[in-house]
Design a protein around this motif. Structure first.
Motif, short mmCIF file in Angstrom:
data_model
loop_
_atom_site.label_atom_id
_atom_site.label_comp_id
_atom_site.label_asym_id
_atom_site.label_seq_id
_atom_site.Cartn_x
_atom_site.Cartn_y
_atom_site.Cartn_z
N ALA A 215 0.83 -1.20 0.00
CA ALA A 215 0.00 0.00 0.00
C ALA A 215 0.86 1.25 0.00
O ALA A 215 0.56 2.23 -0.70
N GLY A 216 1.94 1.23 0.79
CA GLY A 216 2.81 2.39 0.85
C GLY A 216 3.47 2.69 -0.49
O GLY A 216 3.54 3.84 -0.93
N LEU A 217 3.97 1.66 -1.15
CA LEU A 217 4.60 1.85 -2.46
C LEU A 217 3.57 2.31 -3.50
O LEU A 217 3.86 3.17 -4.34
N GLY A 218 2.37 1.73 -3.42
CA GLY A 218 1.32 2.13 -4.36
C GLY A 218 0.93 3.59 -4.19
O GLY A 218 0.76 4.32 -5.18
N ASN B 287 3.19 10.68 -6.73
CA ASN B 287 4.29 11.43 -7.33
C ASN B 287 5.08 10.64 -8.36
O ASN B 287 6.22 10.98 -8.66
N GLY B 288 4.51 9.56 -8.88
CA GLY B 288 5.15 8.82 -9.97
C GLY B 288 6.52 8.30 -9.59
O GLY B 288 6.77 7.83 -8.48
N ARG B 289 7.46 8.42 -10.52
CA ARG B 289 8.80 7.89 -10.30
C ARG B 289 9.51 8.62 -9.17
O ARG B 289 10.29 8.01 -8.42
N ARG B 290 9.26 9.92 -9.02
CA ARG B 290 9.91 10.66 -7.93
C ARG B 290 9.40 10.17 -6.58
O ARG B 290 10.14 10.15 -5.60
N LEU C 98 11.04 3.57 -2.29
CA LEU C 98 11.77 2.31 -2.44
C LEU C 98 12.97 2.21 -1.49
O LEU C 98 13.14 1.18 -0.82
N PRO C 99 13.84 3.25 -1.41
CA PRO C 99 14.92 3.16 -0.42
C PRO C 99 14.40 3.06 1.00
O PRO C 99 14.97 2.34 1.83
N LEU C 100 13.32 3.79 1.31
CA LEU C 100 12.75 3.73 2.65
C LEU C 100 12.28 2.31 2.97
O LEU C 100 12.54 1.79 4.06
N SER D 71 11.77 12.52 1.09
CA SER D 71 10.63 12.16 0.23
C SER D 71 9.62 13.31 0.19
O SER D 71 8.95 13.53 -0.84
N GLY D 72 9.51 14.06 1.29
CA GLY D 72 8.64 15.23 1.29
C GLY D 72 9.16 16.31 0.36
O GLY D 72 8.38 16.95 -0.37
N ALA D 73 10.47 16.52 0.38
CA ALA D 73 11.06 17.50 -0.53
C ALA D 73 10.89 17.08 -1.98
O ALA D 73 10.60 17.91 -2.86
N LEU D 74 11.03 15.77 -2.24
CA LEU D 74 10.89 15.27 -3.62
C LEU D 74 9.46 15.42 -4.13
O LEU D 74 9.23 15.45 -5.34
N ALA D 75 8.50 15.51 -3.22
CA ALA D 75 7.10 15.66 -3.62
C ALA D 75 6.79 17.06 -4.11
O ALA D 75 5.72 17.27 -4.71
#
Length: 316
Positions: free
Chosen positions: A107-110, A116-119, A125-127, A158-162
């Motif tokens: 669910a988390g990965l989905g 945010n797609g690939r970003r 994924l690392p998390l 991950s928040g910054a990447l969003a």
């Protein structure tokens, strides 16, 4: 699948109550997760949007997955040290804990991909890898504390990447990510002594590091100036930042000081619980420092709620 009110069915035979599931995943402790993402997003220039909310949902699912996986992996140890937990007590079968961990991970990965797609997956994924590696192998090694610190660091990023392109996100999110990572390292190091107590030097060292973390966080120049910061009122920004840093020390710092005076297992456990929930005022301070004091104030309000819920379900 939901079986009836207050119960969930897993497979053909396992029926688990909602209360036991909440205890398995340490449900209230997940309130410490949204602030990671928000602090990173605020540092990148935009504390809240639909992508940030989706990333928060992803991180909460992965956090809960880690808690369930922890109890799956530690079932034998918990049978001796924490027999009241759902798995060793028999209220939740061990295989069910693993199924919950797997389902929440998916669910988390989905959610990350949808938000945010690939970003989004660049953070999720690392998390995920860090969480599973920690619970299934690294937890009891010298790399354990660093692994958990890395997981929280990635969560902030991950928040910054969003909200920003990858290069900008990593650059602007680096400082809050590092400070949350340092806090998590001290917390994880302290948690190793929850059962038997700690040498005095352990809580003394973690207290010194968390005090330095609060002081650095309170500095008005700790984060790069963003458009959000430029538009915020400097006096409000400073006030909320200082309040968050002081609240962080008043909770986590005070609990560690008590453990320094008497480093028993009970005092160390209280310090660890305070440190998990103490992330909220630290995240609030970082968010305000980045120029989003109103959002930071909401995180601050969530802190007493989390502490109240922790009296019913332990965050450790």
């Amino acid at each position: 699948m939901k079986d009836r009110k207050g119960f969930f069915r897993f497979g053909s035979s396992s029926v688990v109550s909602a209360a036991d599931l909440a205890q398995l995943v340490r449900a209230p402790a997940a309130l410490s997760v949204p602030g990671d993402v928000i602090a990173g997003a605020a540092a990148a220039g935009r504390p809240l949007n639909s992508r940030v909310l989706g990333t928060i949902g992803s991180s909460v699912c992965l956090y809960w997955a880690g808690m369930a996986l922890n109890d799956y992996a530690d079932a034998t140890v918990d049978a001796v040290e924490r027999p009241q937990r759902p798995v060793p007590s028999g209220r939740i079968p061990r295989r069910t804990a693993l199924a919950v961990a797997g389902g929440l991970t998916a669910a988390g990965l989905g959610l990350a991909a949808a938000a945010n797609g690939r970003r989004g997956l660049l953070g999720a994924l690392p998390l995920t890898g860090l969480i599973w590696a920690y619970d299934l192998g690294l937890k009891s090694t010298r790399a354990g504390a660093a692994t958990m610190a890395a997981a929280r660091t990635v969560d902030v990023l991950s928040g910054a990447l969003a909200t920003a392109p990858t290069g900008t996100a990593l650059r602007r999110g680096a400082v809050p990510a590092a400070l949350v990572g340092v806090h998590t390292y001290t917390l994880t190091a302290l948690s190793r002594h929850e059962i038997s107590g700690a040498p005095t030097r352990v809580p003394a060292t973690t207290l010194a590091v968390s005090t330095a973390t609060a002081l650095v966080t309170a500095l008005p120049t700790v984060l790069p100036t963003t458009r959000t910061a430029a538009l915020s009122r400097p006096d409000l920004r400073t006030a909320v930042t200082a309040t968050g840093a002081l609240a962080y020390l008043a909770t986590y710092g005070t609990a560690q000081a008590r453990a320094v005076r008497k480093p028993s297992g009970a005092n160390v456990r209280r310090a660890v619980g305070a440190g998990i929930l103490g992330l909220l005022p630290l995240q609030a301070a970082l968010t305000a420092c980045a120029g989003a004091p109103a959002v930071a104030a909401v995180l601050g309000v969530a802190h007493p709620l989390a502490r109240r819920l922790a009296r019913r379900i332990s965050p450790t």
